[in-house]
Design an enzyme around this catalytic site. Structure first.
Site, PDB file in Angstrom:
ATOM      1  N   GLY A 117     -21.110  51.224 -43.294  1.00  0.00           N
ATOM      2  CA  GLY A 117     -20.287  50.021 -43.206  1.00  0.00           C
ATOM      3  C   GLY A 117     -20.738  48.990 -44.224  1.00  0.00           C
ATOM      4  O   GLY A 117     -21.252  49.335 -45.289  1.00  0.00           O
ATOM      5  N   SER A 118     -20.566  47.717 -43.867  1.00  0.00           N
ATOM      6  CA  SER A 118     -20.857  46.653 -44.825  1.00  0.00           C
ATOM      7  C   SER A 118     -22.367  46.439 -44.977  1.00  0.00           C
ATOM      8  O   SER A 118     -23.139  46.710 -44.047  1.00  0.00           O
ATOM      9  CB  SER A 118     -20.206  45.354 -44.360  1.00  0.00           C
ATOM     10  OG  SER A 118     -20.762  44.944 -43.134  1.00  0.00           O
ATOM     11  N   THR A 119     -22.751  45.926 -46.108  1.00  0.00           N
ATOM     12  CA  THR A 119     -24.156  45.630 -46.359  1.00  0.00           C
ATOM     13  C   THR A 119     -24.647  44.547 -45.392  1.00  0.00           C
ATOM     14  O   THR A 119     -25.780  44.612 -44.899  1.00  0.00           O
ATOM     15  CB  THR A 119     -24.353  45.242 -47.840  1.00  0.00           C
ATOM     16  OG1 THR A 119     -23.996  46.383 -48.633  1.00  0.00           O
ATOM     17  CG2 THR A 119     -25.777  44.868 -48.153  1.00  0.00           C
ATOM     18  N   CYS A 171     -16.125  53.366 -50.026  1.00  0.00           N
ATOM     19  CA  CYS A 171     -17.382  52.718 -50.422  1.00  0.00           C
ATOM     20  C   CYS A 171     -17.716  53.029 -51.881  1.00  0.00           C
ATOM     21  O   CYS A 171     -18.284  52.200 -52.573  1.00  0.00           O
ATOM     22  CB  CYS A 171     -18.510  53.116 -49.498  1.00  0.00           C
ATOM     23  SG  CYS A 171     -18.577  54.868 -49.214  1.00  0.00           S
ATOM     24  N   GLY A 215     -25.269  46.166 -42.159  1.00  0.00           N
ATOM     25  CA  GLY A 215     -26.416  47.053 -42.356  1.00  0.00           C
ATOM     26  C   GLY A 215     -27.734  46.298 -42.238  1.00  0.00           C
ATOM     27  O   GLY A 215     -28.696  46.780 -41.625  1.00  0.00           O
ATOM     28  N   LYS A 266     -20.605  55.448 -31.961  1.00  0.00           N
ATOM     29  CA  LYS A 266     -19.686  54.326 -31.766  1.00  0.00           C
ATOM     30  C   LYS A 266     -18.726  54.233 -32.938  1.00  0.00           C
ATOM     31  O   LYS A 266     -19.090  53.833 -34.034  1.00  0.00           O
ATOM     32  CB  LYS A 266     -20.407  52.985 -31.612  1.00  0.00           C
ATOM     33  CG  LYS A 266     -19.441  51.940 -31.046  1.00  0.00           C
ATOM     34  CD  LYS A 266     -19.741  50.508 -31.422  1.00  0.00           C
ATOM     35  CE  LYS A 266     -19.310  50.118 -32.793  1.00  0.00           C
ATOM     36  NZ  LYS A 266     -17.849  50.031 -33.011  1.00  0.00           N
ATOM     37  N   GLU A 281     -18.062  43.370 -53.208  1.00  0.00           N
ATOM     38  CA  GLU A 281     -17.202  44.481 -52.791  1.00  0.00           C
ATOM     39  C   GLU A 281     -15.907  43.913 -52.199  1.00  0.00           C
ATOM     40  O   GLU A 281     -15.946  43.134 -51.260  1.00  0.00           O
ATOM     41  CB  GLU A 281     -17.922  45.330 -51.734  1.00  0.00           C
ATOM     42  CG  GLU A 281     -17.080  46.486 -51.254  1.00  0.00           C
ATOM     43  CD  GLU A 281     -17.832  47.429 -50.319  1.00  0.00           C
ATOM     44  OE1 GLU A 281     -18.298  46.980 -49.273  1.00  0.00           O
ATOM     45  OE2 GLU A 281     -17.942  48.621 -50.666  1.00  0.00           O
TER      46      GLU A 281
HETATM   47  P1  NAI Z   1     -18.708  46.357 -40.539  1.00  0.00           P
HETATM   48  O1  NAI Z   1     -19.832  46.856 -41.342  1.00  0.00           O
HETATM   49  O2  NAI Z   1     -18.905  45.084 -39.810  1.00  0.00           O
HETATM   50  O3  NAI Z   1     -18.256  47.490 -39.486  1.00  0.00           O
HETATM   51  C1  NAI Z   1     -18.622  48.843 -39.561  1.00  0.00           C
HETATM   52  C2  NAI Z   1     -19.081  49.341 -38.193  1.00  0.00           C
HETATM   53  O4  NAI Z   1     -20.179  48.540 -37.757  1.00  0.00           O
HETATM   54  C3  NAI Z   1     -18.029  49.231 -37.084  1.00  0.00           C
HETATM   55  O5  NAI Z   1     -18.159  50.326 -36.216  1.00  0.00           O
HETATM   56  C4  NAI Z   1     -18.422  47.954 -36.380  1.00  0.00           C
HETATM   57  O6  NAI Z   1     -17.993  47.913 -35.033  1.00  0.00           O
HETATM   58  C5  NAI Z   1     -19.928  48.027 -36.457  1.00  0.00           C
HETATM   59  N1  NAI Z   1     -20.613  46.735 -36.327  1.00  0.00           N
HETATM   60  C6  NAI Z   1     -20.180  45.517 -36.695  1.00  0.00           C
HETATM   61  N2  NAI Z   1     -21.102  44.585 -36.415  1.00  0.00           N
HETATM   62  C7  NAI Z   1     -22.152  45.222 -35.850  1.00  0.00           C
HETATM   63  C8  NAI Z   1     -23.418  44.800 -35.359  1.00  0.00           C
HETATM   64  N3  NAI Z   1     -23.791  43.525 -35.377  1.00  0.00           N
HETATM   65  N4  NAI Z   1     -24.267  45.730 -34.879  1.00  0.00           N
HETATM   66  C9  NAI Z   1     -23.921  47.031 -34.859  1.00  0.00           C
HETATM   67  N5  NAI Z   1     -22.731  47.481 -35.291  1.00  0.00           N
HETATM   68  C10 NAI Z   1     -21.854  46.595 -35.794  1.00  0.00           C
HETATM   69  O7  NAI Z   1     -17.455  46.260 -41.499  1.00  0.00           O
HETATM   70  P2  NAI Z   1     -16.072  45.470 -41.298  1.00  0.00           P
HETATM   71  O8  NAI Z   1     -16.329  44.121 -40.739  1.00  0.00           O
HETATM   72  O9  NAI Z   1     -15.120  46.330 -40.579  1.00  0.00           O
HETATM   73  O10 NAI Z   1     -15.570  45.353 -42.808  1.00  0.00           O
HETATM   74  C11 NAI Z   1     -16.070  44.315 -43.647  1.00  0.00           C
HETATM   75  C12 NAI Z   1     -16.409  44.822 -45.016  1.00  0.00           C
HETATM   76  O11 NAI Z   1     -17.373  45.843 -44.914  1.00  0.00           O
HETATM   77  C13 NAI Z   1     -15.286  45.473 -45.797  1.00  0.00           C
HETATM   78  O12 NAI Z   1     -14.511  44.521 -46.458  1.00  0.00           O
HETATM   79  C14 NAI Z   1     -16.061  46.324 -46.764  1.00  0.00           C
HETATM   80  O13 NAI Z   1     -16.464  45.551 -47.845  1.00  0.00           O
HETATM   81  C15 NAI Z   1     -17.259  46.743 -45.991  1.00  0.00           C
HETATM   82  N6  NAI Z   1     -17.129  48.105 -45.463  1.00  0.00           N
HETATM   83  C16 NAI Z   1     -17.759  49.117 -46.123  1.00  0.00           C
HETATM   84  C17 NAI Z   1     -17.624  50.420 -45.705  1.00  0.00           C
HETATM   85  C18 NAI Z   1     -18.296  51.534 -46.394  1.00  0.00           C
HETATM   86  O14 NAI Z   1     -17.856  52.674 -46.279  1.00  0.00           O
HETATM   87  N7  NAI Z   1     -19.387  51.320 -47.074  1.00  0.00           N
HETATM   88  C19 NAI Z   1     -16.759  50.768 -44.562  1.00  0.00           C
HETATM   89  C20 NAI Z   1     -16.189  49.616 -43.888  1.00  0.00           C
HETATM   90  C21 NAI Z   1     -16.369  48.350 -44.352  1.00  0.00           C
END
Ligand code: NAI
Ligand code: MG
Length: 499
Positions: A245-247, A301, A250, A192, A398
């Site tokens: 993605g975000s903590t 990240c 996670g 996804k 972050e």
């Molecule tokens: P997110 O962690 O919510 O999204 C990343 C992925 O998770 C996307 O594919 C999203 O559709 C999916 N996702 C979201 N909620 C979910 C759930 N409940 N169950 C399963 N999958 C889910 O990140 P978001 O909201 O786009 O960005 C927010 C913050 O996250 C950023 O400001 C940054 O701090 C952090 N982030 C960190 C990343 C990294 O590489 N470590 C990458 C993207 C965001």
């Protein structure tokens, strides 16, 4: 009128404008509920495409297809060299379509074309690296000490059906970092992509079919995190979920995984420190520390977002890094000469701006020159906040934007310096700039982070494991470790009978 950038090539433009469906069981199919969502160009805020909105019912179908493909053994139990061959074919296809993939990455994510192009080349290399492991996933013979005569051995078997949920900052690389080791190990996958950047995963799906992967081995469901993502993470038919993605998200994934105790690997946020010692080669350290935070507009990240400079050189180094940022040119990724693109979305732009405001309200000073930006798009200029301290939100959380928090250190005591590095809930990465290699090793040993680089930043090689200590995650990507995390270890003991 087209909302696509005029420099975009025809092939990429045609792809963006076509109908986008879900990849399930080797076929492109419409989502059951028929929904669509829109994709925007973050450099203009204009809508460029519509893609299918997959939901729980589509995830069910995709997981069922992945399960059939896994159980059939056509992929999971085929000759490892056959998996290698198909992956190598995919790498060649990625390379052959590199210009188009790079342009899609720019339109979807906003980054400058030259960086997108380099990233695509890197993904082909990652596929090749992982392809080679398919034939090298060995177990070992285990000598037993219990009475009797035995032949005992271990084998690594594919973990099964894997759900992979990825972010938007490096859309194609994140897809490949996840897919390549899983496929090399013999798993089948439901991927996804992030809702902000679905295009390159969809194009990759076409290349996967073109390469000849059996139906159901890779399924791709575009959709929102709260629907499709949550359904995939909670699905009882999924054996492992891998997430970047975000903590916060996670932690949600870990909770969703409880139902069937699926395996979980997580690559989460960071607040990574960079140390510059007085003996560092500043002609390398200054651009190095600047790029550690400004590259990809800080949406990395492992971004070096906390800068610690020895007090003897603090003023000069901070001023030079701020000036380096001031010289970076912002604009549309398709236009030559731009160093930085926009942030991914209005939400992220506003979040980053709030952090900058909050830092200044809590006493940080702005070392960067103020800039006037165009009204269009989600641009945030490189921003150096000086005189920050450990208690500020901007130093603890972050930000995921081009925002650097600079602080002096005056101690020469390495345990105090390591204490600064470790004063965070994260532990993804740390950078050290010094000519004293003994000191670099001693400090590296004290830092609680998954990666440390010395006199370099973001060392990005497929062989080098990458991942987090503490709340930066579970498990590793890249390297042999990534592959092993897509396997289960089985031990077999055979009673050889009496002599
Ligand atoms: P997110 O962690 O919510 O999204 C990343 C992925 O998770 C996307 O594919 C999203 O559709 C999916 N996702 C979201 N909620 C979910 C759930 N409940 N169950 C399963 N999958 C889910 O990140 P978001 O909201 O786009 O960005 C927010 C913050 O996250 C950023 O400001 C940054 O701090 C952090 N982030 C960190 C990343 C990294 O590489 N470590 C990458 C993207 C965001
Ligand atoms: Mg979110």
């Amino acid at each position: 009128m087209s909302t696509l950038h005029p420099r975009l090539g025809q092939t990429a433009a045609r792809f963006i404008q076509r109908e986008h469906l879900l990849l399930i069981d080797g076929q492109w199919v419409a989502p059951r509920a028929g929904g669509r969502f829109e994709v925007e160009d973050p450099a203009t805020g204009l809508l460029i495409a519509q893609v299918a909105e997959g939901q729980a019912v589509d995830i069910d179908l995709a997981v069922a297809a992945a399960r059939r493909a896994f159980e059939s053994g056509e992929w999971s139990r085929c000759k490892p060299a056959d998996r290698t061959r198909l992956l190598l074919r995919l790498a060649d296809l990625i390379e052959a379509n590199g210009d188009e993939l790079a342009q899609l990455e720019v339109m979807d994510n906003g980054k400058p074309l030259a960086f997108a192009r380099r990233g695509i080349a890197g993904t082909a290399e990652m596929v090749r690296y992982m392809a080679g492991w398919a034939t090298k996933l060995t177990g070992e013979a285990v000598p037993l000490s219990i009475p009797g005569q035995w032949h005992a051995y271990t084998v690594r078997e594919a973990v099964g059906v894997v759900g992979q949920i990825i972010p938007w900052n490096f859309p194609l690389s994140m897809a490949i970092w996840k897919l390549a080791p899983a496929l090399a190990a013999g798993c089948t996958v439901v991927l996804k992509p992030a809702e902000q950047t679905p295009l390159n995963a969809l194009r990759l799906g076409e290349l996967i079919l073109e390469a000849g992967f059996p139906p159901g081995v890779v399924n791709i469901i575009t959709g929102y995190g709260a629907d499709a993502g949550a359904a995939l993470a909670a699905h009882p038919g999924v054996d492992k979920v891998a997430f970047t993605g975000s903590t916060t998200t996670g932690k949600r994934i870990v909770q969703s995984a409880l139902g069937n105790l699926k395996k979980v690997t997580l690559e989460l946020g960071g607040k990574s420190p960079v140390f510059i010692f007085p003996d560092a080669d500043l002609s390398a350290a200054i651009p190095g520390a600047a790029n550690a935070i400004f590259f990809n507009s800080g949406q990395v990240c492992s971004a070096g977002s906390r800068l610690y400079v020895h007090r003897k050189i603090y003023e000069r180094v901070v001023a030079d890094i701020a000036a380096y940022g001031d010289r970076l040119q912002l604009g549309h990724g398709m236009e030559a000469g731009n160093d930085l693109g926009p942030l991914i979305s209005k939400v992220q732009m506003e979040r980053v701006q709030r952090y900058i405001d909050s830092g200044r309200e809590s006493g940080a000073t702005l070392a960067s020159a103020p800039r006037q930006l165009s009204e269009q798009g989600y641009f945030v200029p490189p921003t150096v906040l000086a005189d920050t301290d450990a208690r500020m939100n901007v130093v603890q959380e972050e930000i995921f934007g081009p925002v650097l928090c600079a602080m002096p250190f005056d101690d020469d005591d390495l345990s105090a310096i390591a204490g600064l590095a470790n004063d965070t809930e994260y532990g993804l990465f740390a950078g050290i700039w010094t000519q004293d290699i003994g000191k670099a090793h001693r400090l590296a040993a004290r830092i609680r982070a998954g990666s440390v680089s010395v006199n370099a930043h973001m060392v990005n090689d497929p062989a080098l494991p990458f991942g987090g200590f503490k709340q930066s995650g579970w498990g590793r990507e890249r390297g042999r470790e990534a592959l092993e995390l897509y396997t289960e270890l089985k031990s077999v003991a055979i009673n050889l009978g009496q002599a």
